[in-house]
Design a protein around this motif. Sequence first.
Motif, PDB file in Angstrom:
ATOM      1  N   ALA A 373       1.231   2.089  -2.525  1.00 28.67           N
ATOM      2  CA  ALA A 373       1.423   2.320  -1.094  1.00 28.67           C
ATOM      3  C   ALA A 373       2.915   2.474  -0.800  1.00 28.67           C
ATOM      4  N   SER A 374       3.238   2.999   0.376  1.00 31.49           N
ATOM      5  CA  SER A 374       4.636   3.179   0.765  1.00 31.49           C
ATOM      6  C   SER A 374       4.891   2.471   2.091  1.00 31.49           C
ATOM      7  N   THR A 375       6.160   2.167   2.329  1.00 30.82           N
ATOM      8  CA  THR A 375       6.551   1.467   3.546  1.00 30.82           C
ATOM      9  C   THR A 375       7.425   2.373   4.404  1.00 30.82           C
ATOM     10  N   VAL A 380       8.167   0.904  -1.529  1.00 39.16           N
ATOM     11  CA  VAL A 380       6.790   0.881  -2.009  1.00 39.16           C
ATOM     12  C   VAL A 380       6.207  -0.517  -1.814  1.00 39.16           C
ATOM     13  N   TRP A 381       4.867  -0.582  -1.884  1.00 39.55           N
ATOM     14  CA  TRP A 381       4.184  -1.868  -1.752  1.00 39.55           C
ATOM     15  C   TRP A 381       2.852  -1.781  -2.462  1.00 39.55           C
ATOM     16  N   TRP A 382       2.382  -2.939  -2.949  1.00 41.93           N
ATOM     17  CA  TRP A 382       1.060  -3.024  -3.569  1.00 41.93           C
ATOM     18  C   TRP A 382       0.528  -4.441  -3.426  1.00 41.93           C
ATOM     19  N   ASN A 389       7.002  -6.733   6.609  1.00 40.33           N
ATOM     20  CA  ASN A 389       6.694  -6.477   8.022  1.00 40.33           C
ATOM     21  C   ASN A 389       6.773  -4.988   8.349  1.00 40.33           C
ATOM     22  N   GLN A 390       6.968  -4.177   7.317  1.00 37.36           N
ATOM     23  CA  GLN A 390       7.031  -2.738   7.506  1.00 37.36           C
ATOM     24  C   GLN A 390       5.627  -2.141   7.653  1.00 37.36           C
ATOM     25  N   LYS A 391       5.537  -1.032   8.375  1.00 37.75           N
ATOM     26  CA  LYS A 391       4.281  -0.293   8.444  1.00 37.75           C
ATOM     27  C   LYS A 391       3.982   0.292   7.066  1.00 37.75           C
ATOM     28  N   ILE A 392       2.721   0.170   6.616  1.00 36.88           N
ATOM     29  CA  ILE A 392       2.340   0.571   5.262  1.00 36.88           C
ATOM     30  C   ILE A 392       1.415   1.794   5.325  1.00 36.88           C
ATOM     31  N   THR A 393       1.705   2.755   4.460  1.00 35.64           N
ATOM     32  CA  THR A 393       0.838   3.909   4.269  1.00 35.64           C
ATOM     33  C   THR A 393       0.163   3.752   2.914  1.00 35.64           C
ATOM     34  N   ASP A 394      -1.157   3.849   2.864  1.00 38.78           N
ATOM     35  CA  ASP A 394      -1.859   3.564   1.605  1.00 38.78           C
ATOM     36  C   ASP A 394      -1.712   4.706   0.615  1.00 38.78           C
ATOM     37  N   TRP A 395      -2.280   4.504  -0.585  1.00 38.05           N
ATOM     38  CA  TRP A 395      -2.087   5.467  -1.681  1.00 38.05           C
ATOM     39  C   TRP A 395      -2.750   6.809  -1.411  1.00 38.05           C
ATOM     40  N   LYS A 396      -3.643   6.856  -0.419  1.00 41.23           N
ATOM     41  CA  LYS A 396      -4.267   8.130  -0.038  1.00 41.23           C
ATOM     42  C   LYS A 396      -3.533   8.827   1.100  1.00 41.23           C
ATOM     43  N   LEU A 407      -7.940  -1.349  -0.082  1.00 40.61           N
ATOM     44  CA  LEU A 407      -6.711  -1.638  -0.814  1.00 40.61           C
ATOM     45  C   LEU A 407      -5.625  -0.633  -0.431  1.00 40.61           C
ATOM     46  N   ALA A 408      -4.409  -1.121  -0.281  1.00 36.85           N
ATOM     47  CA  ALA A 408      -3.286  -0.236   0.028  1.00 36.85           C
ATOM     48  C   ALA A 408      -2.882   0.576  -1.188  1.00 36.85           C
ATOM     49  N   ALA A 409      -2.851  -0.067  -2.355  1.00 33.89           N
ATOM     50  CA  ALA A 409      -2.510   0.603  -3.608  1.00 33.89           C
ATOM     51  C   ALA A 409      -3.749   0.682  -4.477  1.00 33.89           C
ATOM     52  N   HIS A 410      -3.871   1.746  -5.253  1.00 38.33           N
ATOM     53  CA  HIS A 410      -5.001   1.826  -6.180  1.00 38.33           C
ATOM     54  C   HIS A 410      -4.872   0.718  -7.232  1.00 38.33           C
ATOM     55  N   PRO A 411      -5.975   0.083  -7.650  1.00 39.91           N
ATOM     56  CA  PRO A 411      -5.877  -1.012  -8.629  1.00 39.91           C
ATOM     57  C   PRO A 411      -5.217  -0.615  -9.939  1.00 39.91           C
TER      58      PRO A 411
END
Length: 632
Positions: A373-375, A380-382, A389-396, A407-411
């Motif tokens: 995921a990205s912030t 990045v984040w997982w 506390n950043q807004k998160i965009t998932d892996w899709k 899940l925000a990040a793919h396993p």
Amino acid sequence: MYALKQSQRIFRTAVSQRRLLTISASPRIANTLPGKITQFIEDNANRSKPRNIHVCDGSENEFNVIMSKLMEDGMARNLPKYDNCYLVQTDPRDVARVESRTFISTTRKDDVVPHGQNPGVGVLPNWMSLSDLDNIVNERFHNCMNGRTMYVIPFSMGPVGSKYSKIGIQLTDSPYVVASMRTMTRMGEAALDHVDPDDFVRCLHSVGDPIVPGKPVNKWPCNPEKTIIAHKPETNEIISFGSGYGGNSLLGKKCLALRLGSYMAREQGWLAEHMLILGVTSPHSSKKRYIAAAFPSACGKTNLAMLTPKLPGYKVECVGDDIAWLHFDNKTGQLRAINPENGFFGVAPGTNASTNPVAMKTIFNDTVFTNVASTADGGVWWEGMEPTNQKITDWKGQEWNPKSGTLAAHPNSRFTSPATNCPILDERWEDAEGVPIDAILFGGRRPEGIPLVYETFNWDHSVFVGTTMRSEATAAAEFKGKTVMNDPFAMRPFVGYNMGQYFQHWLQFGQQPGLKLPKVFHVNWFRKDAQNKFMWPGFGDNIRVLDWILKRIENNNSADAVSTPVGLVPTRDSFNLNGLDNINWEELFRIDRPFWTEEVGSLRKYLNDNIGSDLPKELTEQLNQLEARIKA
């Protein structure tokens, strides 16, 4: 690649379907490219019809141009929070190994498929006839690179110039593969300097998604319906089509280093294994000891390879986190290992400053992240990473809500980082002769029944323990859920020939005089209690297990052990538990006879069903001995 082509000399032209096909490379490569490599390029260009061809030199300038191309095409984006880092998000259909579509192709099926009595789903390796594979290749690769650039990647697996290294030439139409291969292999002109024109591995890859005028261009090109990953060990060839992800497309990794590598190793008398390599220096000894360890993917190899010890005075250094090529040297019989890779392709979820602080110091420069995921601040984040506390965009690419249950990040999301980023990289990580291996560990995710650590009785028992490795399936493979899979030597998806013959290859080292066989242990960090909680803290506390292992290696087994039906386990007095509270020692090492009776039955069925008459008699005898000890 127009900017790149303008800055480099056009050194050759070829006519393909009445079109002028330009091949670009640096002047030095242009003047030294062997004829058989040129023929390999031309033969496949005539079939796949790329728009143009570029021979990679592995330079920083080339990498920057490649990344610019990926960003221009929407396949990657820069992560401004870090230094020279990028995020790539794949097609959701292209996220893991495709084991059901991975094949070994040989003249004789018996050289690949054991004579099991009732082989089940997921048994590997899969076999395909040479003629069937040729038909598939001719059909799939016809015009498959239309509108794309064919990149020619010369690469070395292992330190450049080492007699234990192997040179490959990969053709691909994926710039993501070029960028990743630059990190994961020794790529470019240095590899070409050591190539034998008559002995290089031919690697052919395409995403299988030609650019056709008027047809929309996929952001992540792939062709999942026609994906195939095939190996021809008799002629040193690898063919991959339809996937642009990981080991399906970075053909130096699992394909060459393990599947073809294991076949080469059997033929040439060495071992190609799914193992990390680490060096450990104890405060009780000035001599560094090296350990290799085989765990299935996503079972803690990177965490152990980059261990931050919680016992004072210990120092751990990393040689590699995934693959080891091992050989016994001719002078002293010492087992030695090289890391054929040049970087880390690590699983991101679960990695954080507590579980693996070394990895967190390794991955935030010169790294390509895939499917994390990205912030909003360009990071990045997982799952498992420190809260943000950043807004998160998932892996899709969708805005992620923590309450969504998704899940925000793919396993199986990954980071691809150069080995030289690692702050605890061992000074001998590129030793051409390899580092001396004193112990081998086997292990997996076993929530029930398996003790924290035990030592094998002898070499045949060691091979039996490797043969009977089992582990919960992880996100790196196709299988879902918590199914316990049989995964011999953590090589089930990676052996390039008949598994029974592979076991025999391991056994025969025990019959060779003059070899210094390493001690062998089985470890299990993942045993759970009745409340489904892990009984062992793991991570940095795993140094306590290594501490006991080193004592077993040194000073004539200076740490005490007691014999159990499964192996030698530590006595409580010989094991350093200082500072650990609430460790249920008895339960952690309890040998539950009903569990092991069931285990023996499951193992016997697995081996009979899947290996059958190819199972070496020594391993049948070991299984019988285990059963007798359990019943005694």
